[in-house]
Design an enzyme around this catalytic site. Structure first.
Site, PDB file in Angstrom:
ATOM      1  N   ASN A 207     100.329  37.709  66.796  1.00  0.00           N
ATOM      2  CA  ASN A 207     100.326  36.372  67.381  1.00  0.00           C
ATOM      3  C   ASN A 207     101.136  35.406  66.531  1.00  0.00           C
ATOM      4  O   ASN A 207     101.398  35.626  65.351  1.00  0.00           O
ATOM      5  CB  ASN A 207      98.889  35.873  67.595  1.00  0.00           C
ATOM      6  CG  ASN A 207      98.146  35.684  66.281  1.00  0.00           C
ATOM      7  OD1 ASN A 207      98.279  34.651  65.625  1.00  0.00           O
ATOM      8  ND2 ASN A 207      97.390  36.701  65.872  1.00  0.00           N
ATOM      9  N   CYS A 273      95.165  42.192  79.334  1.00  0.00           N
ATOM     10  CA  CYS A 273      95.622  42.584  78.012  1.00  0.00           C
ATOM     11  C   CYS A 273      97.106  42.885  78.065  1.00  0.00           C
ATOM     12  O   CYS A 273      97.665  43.159  79.123  1.00  0.00           O
ATOM     13  CB  CYS A 273      94.850  43.788  77.494  1.00  0.00           C
ATOM     14  SG  CYS A 273      95.179  45.307  78.376  1.00  0.00           S
TER      15      CYS A 273
END
Lengths: 457, 457
Positions: A207, A273
């Protein structure tokens, strides 16, 4: 399976049985209990070979001896092949891997099998079956923390590597403090050439926030690092070398292929996801560790940016200068230091060039050596820089790229950057080398002429 | 550790103890034995999680559900991402991997984690500690055959995959016979589109002789296969798609980067060994399985030849036409069949083009979809072929390459082929895209002008 202590308890239970008055009254019963005890002891001995215990002894010195029992013979052969001068030096190096997921775990395994000196592993996540579509973790490790599971497996693969697992989230204040502290601790008491206690930091997080934290830490420390990433559609990836002050930092100009900035937990909460593949992640981990080996052991060229687009087997490379207007204060500080040290670097380069000339005068080197390895020069002047600061946004490179939508939303305002289009690149490469599609129709002489023209420049 | 049966024996021993007259005479003793038995049963239950036993139950149908316990969620997400139309079809495919070494074992693990239907693994070698510098095998497997060790590990990773290990040497007459037989056996009783019982053969062997045997088998069967290889200096590799009759076979024109033809046993006998790295082998395995997935699940483009040069991060691609004078009779036979079927292929292509046009008329497709995935067309006419037959040897592509010395000795007489030089390729690519080194010195307007010129073509 931590069966050792359970088996010990069984042996104790058998001893208790033997001490029982009833056992004293029957030879047959005593014999049965003794047999049972012996079986448990055998089982206990077998359990010493469990995967969580080292399956081979430590090795004091790396040897190049070619015997089946030497786990380093194929690596030390890199010296005989003329690729690496000093392979055993790998034991002096310390590498920090932030994020032990699909890329980080494989990178850790590769470095462990290469015999790296020390690995520092950072993750706060837990192994689950949903990770099984990528290499490294095994179903029986589900429920363990990723750092514990990794240290367990890596120790059994190569007990020579010093492994440190840090179960922490670097994006929290406390986690960042522990992260910085652990990076500062030196390895082997010897002073490293690196400004911190490690020689290289590898970012394998999933991330944007965590990448910015690694960027902050490395800018503060002046620590060189390599960033890696895989797109959410699983078919693109990249690695990028970041040298504080010298190259663009992660805040100067984010890389071309990054995750959307939504972390895994958010995605899961929403019942969706990202896709992932063991292939793409394995390739990115391989390129990341290859760059690590080249950087640490000083062979070949370390690409500043290397992309991978799986759909068309396209691997763009490029360089990015730091942004003097970067919002990261530590980055700007490192840039000033880098500019100040220019006379020092120039003097070093001159000295090196003279030394090289002296060597050439003594024993003139052939352009290609026995193994046809071309000797690299590290002449900065030849580099083509894409200046993030002076080049107008979204005009640096144009072309269709399926990564655009993903990176656009996290680029700083005003930045819009795209990968060159694979088709265009291949066509231009084809044209440059074999005259492109025309080569099919042109006669032989024309092809020869084109090739000769190419060879002459 | 095959502790399951040993624990069963312990439970039987406890039952024998309970049946002993001495036990009948003592409540305390019976209680102790029962407790011991219970502990052994617990241990037995735990042992179900041993690495050699499946750590997860089989899964009947692949689901896209996003829960931590679903090992297929990240793969099925490829459908939602618009990359693959029908991911679960992977369970219908059968892939043969010849050679379970540094590349083959990792390829097998990747396909296993992807949930491939069936894997056939061929090797005659044994695991030793000298293999530990590459991924996959673990020190505690030293002494096991590579096929047994691989089947053990892969079953524990994914029990849904049908695994067949063949410990045999395909270069012997007997071995070749068994190899051909096993390739012919169909999977799931359904008729495969493939001419043999498998959908794809992956060659992961380390010597020339074995490659020629795989070539012979696939030419005889008309079976498409992908060849892979890593150079002896560990820093180059390649994959090559071979479609009998359509592309060059391995005997038509050997690939650019191959081992020297000396097999590992010969090398060991002489006290020397080839170098190897987990990075290069992992990358080649990743590229190999990526091509396998693209080929089987029909997404992206499958490169006919993809090279990897680690020192400069250079990835050349190219195509090679079959040699009508090929010494391999089966290859020439497949070529004739391929030529004969041209009208059939043309009719199919026309039908497909018309169907595509019809779809476009109904609902015009955007050039880039929601995920910005560019739709590929498989227009053969755009391909640039390097014709091994009509182009003069050693003039197809010129440049310095460190792989030359290695492949030269095994090329058929008169063949001398080199990779394009990485520096040249990068420079030409740079020039084509950003005006090359000149971009550094030119002013902004000049750069903009160059970029606009590039974008307009």
């Amino acid at each position: 399976m931590a069966s050792g202590s359970k088996l010990k308890a069984l042996i104790d239970a058998a001893d208790d049985l033997l001490a029982d008055p009833a056992a004293a009254s029957s030879d047959l019963l005593r014999e049965s209990i003794n047999q049972l005890k012996k079986n448990v002891e055998k089982l206990d001995a077998l359990s010493q070979r469990d995967p969580d215990l080292p399956a081979r002894q430590k090795i004091q010195n790396m040897s190049a001896e070619v015997v089946g029992s030497n786990p380093y013979s194929r690596l030390m052969a890199l010296k005989r092949m003329g690729i690496v001068n000093n392979y055993e030096k790998i034991r002096d190096f310390s590498v920090a891997i932030v994020g032990v997921g699909g890329v980080g775990s494989v990178a850790a395994e590769m470095l462990t099998r290469c015999g790296i000196g020390r690995l520092l592993l950072y993750d706060y996540d837990t192994v689950e079956l949903a990770n099984m579509n990528r290499l490294f973790f095994r179903p029986e490790q589900a429920g363990l923390s990723k750092t514990d599971a990794a240290v367990q497996t890596l120790t059994s693969i190569n007990p020579d590597v010093v492994l440190e697992g840090y179960k922490l989230n670097i994006t929290t204040v406390e986690g960042f403090g522990s992260f910085m502290e652990s990076l500062a601790r030196p390895f082997k008491e010897k002073s490293s050439a690196s400004p911190s206690g490690v020689d290289l930091v590898l970012s394998c997080v999933d991330n944007y926030e965590a990448r910015m934290v690694v960027n902050q830490a490395c800018n503060e420390l002046g620590q060189t690092w390599i960033e890696s990433g895989v797109s959410e559609d699983a078919v693109s990836g990249h690695i990028q070398l970041l040298i504080p002050g010298e190259t663009a930092c992660f805040a100067c100009a984010p890389p071309l292929v990054v995750a959307s900035g939504i972390d895994e937990r958010t995605l899961k909460r929403e019942g969706v996801c990202a896709a992932s593949l063991p292939t793409t992640m394995g390739i990115v981990a391989g390129l990341l560790v290859q760059s690590t080996l080249k950087y640490l052991l000083e062979f070949g060229q370390v690409s500043r940016y290397l992309g991978y687009s799986a759909l068309k087997d396209f691997f763009p490379t490029m360089e990015m200068k730091p942004n003097t207007q970067c919002t990261n204060a530590a980055c700007v500080e490192r840039q000033h230091e880098y500019v100040k040290k220019k006379p020092e670097r120039d003097a070093l380069a001159r000295a090196k060039a003279e030394a090289d000339r002296a060597v050439q005068d003594v024993a003139p080197l052939h352009e290609d050596n026995e193994w046809n390895i071309t000797v690299m020069d590290d002449d900065d002047d030849k580099d083509v820089f894409l200046d993030a600061q002076t080049t107008p946004n979204s005009q640096i490179l144009r072309g269709k790229s399926h990564t655009l939508a993903m990176c656009a939303e996290i680029l700083p305002e005003g930045f819009l950057r795209e990968l060159p289009d694979a088709d265009d690149a291949f066509r231009k490469l084809d044209e440059a080398f074999v005259g492109g599609a025309a080569a099919q129709d042109n006669d032989l002489e024309e092809l020869e002429r084109q090739l000769q023209a190419l060879n002459s420049d």
